[in-house]
Design a protein around this motif. Structure first.
Motif, mmCIF file in Angstrom:
data_model
loop_
_atom_site.group_PDB
_atom_site.id
_atom_site.type_symbol
_atom_site.label_atom_id
_atom_site.label_comp_id
_atom_site.label_asym_id
_atom_site.label_seq_id
_atom_site.Cartn_x
_atom_site.Cartn_y
_atom_site.Cartn_z
ATOM 1 N N PHE A 144 0.834 -1.198 0.000
ATOM 2 C CA PHE A 144 0.000 0.000 0.000
ATOM 3 C C PHE A 144 0.873 1.254 0.000
ATOM 4 O O PHE A 144 0.650 2.184 -0.784
ATOM 5 C CB PHE A 144 -0.940 -0.008 1.208
ATOM 6 N N GLY A 145 1.906 1.276 0.840
ATOM 7 C CA GLY A 145 2.804 2.429 0.910
ATOM 8 C C GLY A 145 3.581 2.633 -0.383
ATOM 9 O O GLY A 145 3.710 3.754 -0.873
ATOM 10 N N VAL A 146 4.088 1.539 -0.940
ATOM 11 C CA VAL A 146 4.821 1.624 -2.213
ATOM 12 C C VAL A 146 3.894 2.113 -3.317
ATOM 13 O O VAL A 146 4.269 2.969 -4.134
ATOM 14 C CB VAL A 146 5.454 0.255 -2.574
ATOM 15 N N SER A 147 2.669 1.605 -3.343
ATOM 16 C CA SER A 147 1.699 2.018 -4.364
ATOM 17 C C SER A 147 1.395 3.509 -4.269
ATOM 18 O O SER A 147 1.374 4.209 -5.285
ATOM 19 C CB SER A 147 0.409 1.220 -4.228
ATOM 20 N N LEU A 148 1.158 4.001 -3.064
ATOM 21 C CA LEU A 148 0.892 5.434 -2.886
ATOM 22 C C LEU A 148 2.093 6.281 -3.289
ATOM 23 O O LEU A 148 1.945 7.326 -3.936
ATOM 24 C CB LEU A 148 0.495 5.732 -1.439
ATOM 25 N N PHE A 149 3.288 5.831 -2.897
ATOM 26 C CA PHE A 149 4.504 6.570 -3.257
ATOM 27 C C PHE A 149 4.669 6.641 -4.771
ATOM 28 O O PHE A 149 4.937 7.705 -5.329
ATOM 29 C CB PHE A 149 5.739 5.937 -2.610
ATOM 30 N N LEU A 150 4.498 5.492 -5.453
ATOM 31 C CA LEU A 150 4.650 5.476 -6.910
ATOM 32 C C LEU A 150 3.573 6.310 -7.588
ATOM 33 O O LEU A 150 3.844 6.989 -8.586
ATOM 34 C CB LEU A 150 4.638 4.040 -7.433
ATOM 35 N N PHE A 151 2.353 6.278 -7.064
ATOM 36 C CA PHE A 151 1.278 7.108 -7.603
ATOM 37 C C PHE A 151 1.651 8.583 -7.498
ATOM 38 O O PHE A 151 1.568 9.327 -8.475
ATOM 39 C CB PHE A 151 -0.026 6.824 -6.848
ATOM 40 N N ALA A 152 2.087 9.006 -6.296
ATOM 41 C CA ALA A 152 2.440 10.411 -6.077
ATOM 42 C C ALA A 152 3.655 10.819 -6.921
ATOM 43 O O ALA A 152 3.663 11.887 -7.536
ATOM 44 C CB ALA A 152 2.711 10.652 -4.596
ATOM 45 N N ALA A 153 4.669 9.941 -6.967
ATOM 46 C CA ALA A 153 5.875 10.256 -7.741
ATOM 47 C C ALA A 153 5.562 10.370 -9.229
ATOM 48 O O ALA A 153 6.071 11.270 -9.914
ATOM 49 C CB ALA A 153 6.940 9.185 -7.497
ATOM 50 N N THR A 154 4.724 9.492 -9.728
ATOM 51 C CA THR A 154 4.346 9.542 -11.142
ATOM 52 C C THR A 154 3.533 10.788 -11.440
ATOM 53 O O THR A 154 3.732 11.449 -12.466
ATOM 54 C CB THR A 154 3.562 8.275 -11.521
ATOM 55 N N PHE A 155 2.611 11.128 -10.552
ATOM 56 C CA PHE A 155 1.800 12.328 -10.736
ATOM 57 C C PHE A 155 2.676 13.576 -10.772
ATOM 58 O O PHE A 155 2.574 14.394 -11.699
ATOM 59 C CB PHE A 155 0.752 12.431 -9.621
#
Length: 191
Positions: free
Chosen positions: A154-165
């Motif tokens: 969950f944390g990795v997914s949120l981080f990658l979502f934010a970084a990609t955005f």
């Protein structure tokens, strides 16, 4: 019969799917997952991922994979599932083909009129709303996990979502580079 239902469903989606493939995703998910139960939400998420990775428009690719999955999930063999792919794809493209042939000459003639400008003025925010709905529909447990199930994923997914955005929106990093970097990060952090 499944082919008639597929044709009708995807014809209607093609007829009202303004905003291109991403705008159609919420319509496709509603019809295939919620209304007809042709596939699960997890299967639809996989369909969207595959549709984005393969060349071509995401809406058409999604229709192709949804048609295959729907027929396959009904217990038919692979040959019949390929026919489901063709049915859904043709049905999705057919309204656009018909409409473009019918209105191409009229649009060029009337595109600067007040009525046409008014229609497009209303359609633009509608398309943005459809794209937003497609985004929100994909923010689910299949894509992000849940903090109670797997806090690390969950944390990795949120981080990658934010970084990609941030990377695509403000840093103007090429989306292809962002996809490759995210895939590498997922391989390293989640494997």
């Amino acid at each position: 019969m499944i082919y008639i239902e597929l044709f009708y469903t995807f014809f209607v989606i093609g007829l009202f799917g303004f905003g291109g493939g991403y705008g159609m995703l919420s319509l496709i998910q509603t019809e295939t997952v919620v209304s007809h139960h042709w596939m699960s939400s997890a299967e639809f998420t996989n369909v969207v991922a595959i549709s984005q990775m393969t060349p071509g428009p995401v809406g058409i690719n999604s229709a192709t994979y949804c048609g295959y999955t729907a027929v396959h999930n009904m217990g038919y063999n692979d040959t019949m599932a390929v026919l489901g792919s063709a049915t859904a794809t043709i049905a999705l493209v057919l309204p656009s083909l018909i409409l473009m042939i019918l209105i191409s000459k009229m649009f060029l003639k009337y595109m600067n009129t007040r009525a046409v400008k008014s229609v497009f003025g209303v359609l633009r925010p509608t398309v943005v709303g459809l794209l937003g709905a497609a985004t929100l529909l994909l923010c689910n447990a299949e894509n992000f996990s849940l903090p109670s199930v797997d806090p690390w994923q969950f944390g990795v997914s949120l981080f990658l979502f934010a970084a990609t955005f941030v990377g695509t929106m403000w840093l103007k990093i090429n989306p292809i580079h962002m996809i490759c970097a995210s895939a590498l990060a997922g391989l390293i952090l989640l494997y």
